[in-house]
Design a protein around this motif. Structure first.
Motif, PDB file in Angstrom:
ATOM      1  N   ALA A  49       0.831  -1.207   0.000  1.00 49.63           N
ATOM      2  CA  ALA A  49       0.000   0.000   0.000  1.00 49.63           C
ATOM      3  C   ALA A  49       0.865   1.256   0.000  1.00 49.63           C
ATOM      4  N   SER A  50       1.932   1.229   0.781  1.00 50.28           N
ATOM      5  CA  SER A  50       2.813   2.403   0.898  1.00 50.28           C
ATOM      6  C   SER A  50       3.514   2.712  -0.418  1.00 50.28           C
ATOM      7  N   LYS A  51       3.838   1.681  -1.196  1.00 47.68           N
ATOM      8  CA  LYS A  51       4.508   1.904  -2.474  1.00 47.68           C
ATOM      9  C   LYS A  51       3.653   2.758  -3.399  1.00 47.68           C
ATOM     10  N   LYS A 103      -7.798   4.444  -9.120  1.00 50.69           N
ATOM     11  CA  LYS A 103      -8.488   3.569 -10.070  1.00 50.69           C
ATOM     12  C   LYS A 103      -7.486   2.814 -10.942  1.00 50.69           C
ATOM     13  N   GLU A 104      -6.392   3.466 -11.303  1.00 53.83           N
ATOM     14  CA  GLU A 104      -5.355   2.805 -12.102  1.00 53.83           C
ATOM     15  C   GLU A 104      -4.671   1.688 -11.318  1.00 53.83           C
ATOM     16  N   GLU A 105      -4.420   1.927 -10.041  1.00 50.62           N
ATOM     17  CA  GLU A 105      -3.699   0.963  -9.204  1.00 50.62           C
ATOM     18  C   GLU A 105      -4.634  -0.029  -8.511  1.00 50.62           C
ATOM     19  N   GLU A 110      -3.861  -1.501   0.024  1.00 55.41           N
ATOM     20  CA  GLU A 110      -2.936  -2.141  -0.901  1.00 55.41           C
ATOM     21  C   GLU A 110      -3.683  -2.426  -2.211  1.00 55.41           C
ATOM     22  N   PRO A 111      -2.975  -2.668  -3.321  1.00 55.41           N
ATOM     23  CA  PRO A 111      -3.651  -3.029  -4.569  1.00 55.41           C
ATOM     24  C   PRO A 111      -4.487  -4.303  -4.386  1.00 55.41           C
ATOM     25  N   GLY A 138      15.345  -1.052  15.240  1.00 56.13           N
ATOM     26  CA  GLY A 138      14.952   0.353  15.170  1.00 56.13           C
ATOM     27  C   GLY A 138      13.743   0.543  14.272  1.00 56.13           C
ATOM     28  N   PRO A 139      13.263   1.788  14.156  1.00 52.72           N
ATOM     29  CA  PRO A 139      12.072   2.039  13.339  1.00 52.72           C
ATOM     30  C   PRO A 139      12.356   1.899  11.846  1.00 52.72           C
ATOM     31  N   LYS A 140      11.450   1.253  11.141  1.00 49.47           N
ATOM     32  CA  LYS A 140      11.544   1.131   9.687  1.00 49.47           C
ATOM     33  C   LYS A 140      10.390   1.900   9.080  1.00 49.47           C
ATOM     34  N   ILE A 141      10.698   2.973   8.344  1.00 49.78           N
ATOM     35  CA  ILE A 141       9.660   3.803   7.731  1.00 49.78           C
ATOM     36  C   ILE A 141       9.081   3.079   6.522  1.00 49.78           C
ATOM     37  N   LEU A 142       7.773   2.895   6.523  1.00 48.56           N
ATOM     38  CA  LEU A 142       7.096   2.232   5.406  1.00 48.56           C
ATOM     39  C   LEU A 142       6.752   3.209   4.299  1.00 48.56           C
ATOM     40  N   THR A 143       6.508   4.472   4.659  1.00 51.58           N
ATOM     41  CA  THR A 143       6.055   5.469   3.680  1.00 51.58           C
ATOM     42  C   THR A 143       7.181   6.395   3.230  1.00 51.58           C
ATOM     43  N   SER A 144       8.421   5.935   3.333  1.00 55.36           N
ATOM     44  CA  SER A 144       9.539   6.745   2.857  1.00 55.36           C
ATOM     45  C   SER A 144       9.396   7.029   1.369  1.00 55.36           C
TER      46      SER A 144
END
Length: 286
Positions: free
Chosen positions: A16-18, A49-51, A103-104, A273-279
């Motif tokens: 979803a974040s991608k 709509k595309e994704e 997510e798609p 440590g923290p892992k950013i998903l929306t980087s």
């Protein structure tokens, strides 16, 4: 209820974040003086709509009305939850764009392209029953050349975001996140909004725990591996106090008319440590 997320759930949030982060990156080129703000909403709808992803903000319960748009677009003194609308962006404006996406999805489950996004009741059947990978992120955009006041506010707010994320390690407490943000912002003369906070994410948009952007270090819930949270500080040039549009129950503005800025990332607390998903690929990723 707070839950610790599995590898499968985190991978779904990464998918979803991608999509979400690719939209934020694309907005860098779209947002400029003379753009009708409504085109941002239309752009996000097209991408959904595309994704084949659901815009999960449509249909969120409100005190007066359910939220009707795929984005929140906050301008200058608007703190959060402001509606996208027909407004020609002006040189020097400060714009914040917030969105939450699924997510798609498999088109055999739902074909998003066939949904009527303007039919909030119909959309709510999909968005409010959805349980799966979720991505939530807000980003601030300078419209053209902005004042030093806007530049400074954006820089401090972005630093607040990362100072909060730095504290999101196993064994720390929620108060460590809030204190780091509050101490930095207030040391530079800014107000930290208290009425709106970060939160847990997955399998729905808003989960426990709530994550205040103010607080006392060493206090609050202890952080554990597998938590997925948002940190989304809203930092004002003046008072931290805000007002709400009573006609819709949504848009919040600074009480004193000062500027407000917001950045938001979604991340997972890991043993390393923290892992950013929306980087977006250019920020600190830890």
């Amino acid at each position: 209820m707070m839950t610790l997320k599995s590898t499968r759930e985190i991978e779904a949030m990464e998918r979803a974040s991608k999509v979400l982060t690719s939209i934020h990156v694309a907005l860098r080129d779209l947002i400029k003086p003379g753009l009708d703000m409504w085109e941002i909403e239309e752009f996000v709808r097209r991408r959904c709509k595309e994704e084949n992803v659901l815009p999960l903000q449509i249909g969120v319960d409100g005190s007066v009305m359910d939220y009707p748009y795929a984005t929140c677009c906050g301008l200058n003194d608007e703190v959060a939850h402001a509606f996208p609308r027909h407004y020609m962006l002006q040189e020097g404006d400060l714009l914040k764009v917030d969105m939450v996406l699924s997510e798609p999805l498999d088109k055999s489950v739902v074909d998003v392209a066939k949904l009527d996004f303007d039919n909030v009741a119909q959309m709510k059947q999909y968005t409010q029953s959805y349980k799966g990978g979720v991505a939530d992120s807000c980003w601030a955009y300078a419209v053209g050349q902005v004042s030093e006041e806007v530049k400074d506010l954006m820089a401090v707010t972005r630093e607040c975001l990362y100072k909060g994320i730095e504290q999101a390690v196993v064994g720390n407490r929620l108060g460590d996140i809030g204190a780091a943000i509050q101490d930095y912002a207030e040391s530079r003369g800014y107000g930290v909004v208290r009425d709106l906070v970060g939160h847990g994410v997955g399998p729905t948009m808003h989960e426990e725990p709530m994550v205040p952007h103010y607080g006392v270090a060493g206090r609050g819930l202890r952080l554990r591996e597998g938590m997925v949270l948002t940190i989304e500080p809203m930092i004002n040039t003046g008072t931290w106090e805000i007002d709400t549009d009573l006609k819709t129950g949504w848009a919040h503005k600074t009480l004193d008319g000062g500027l407000s800025c917001q950045y938001e990332h979604q991340f997972v607390v890991t043993k390393d440590g923290p892992k950013i998903l929306t980087s977006q690929g250019e920020e600190r990723t830890y």
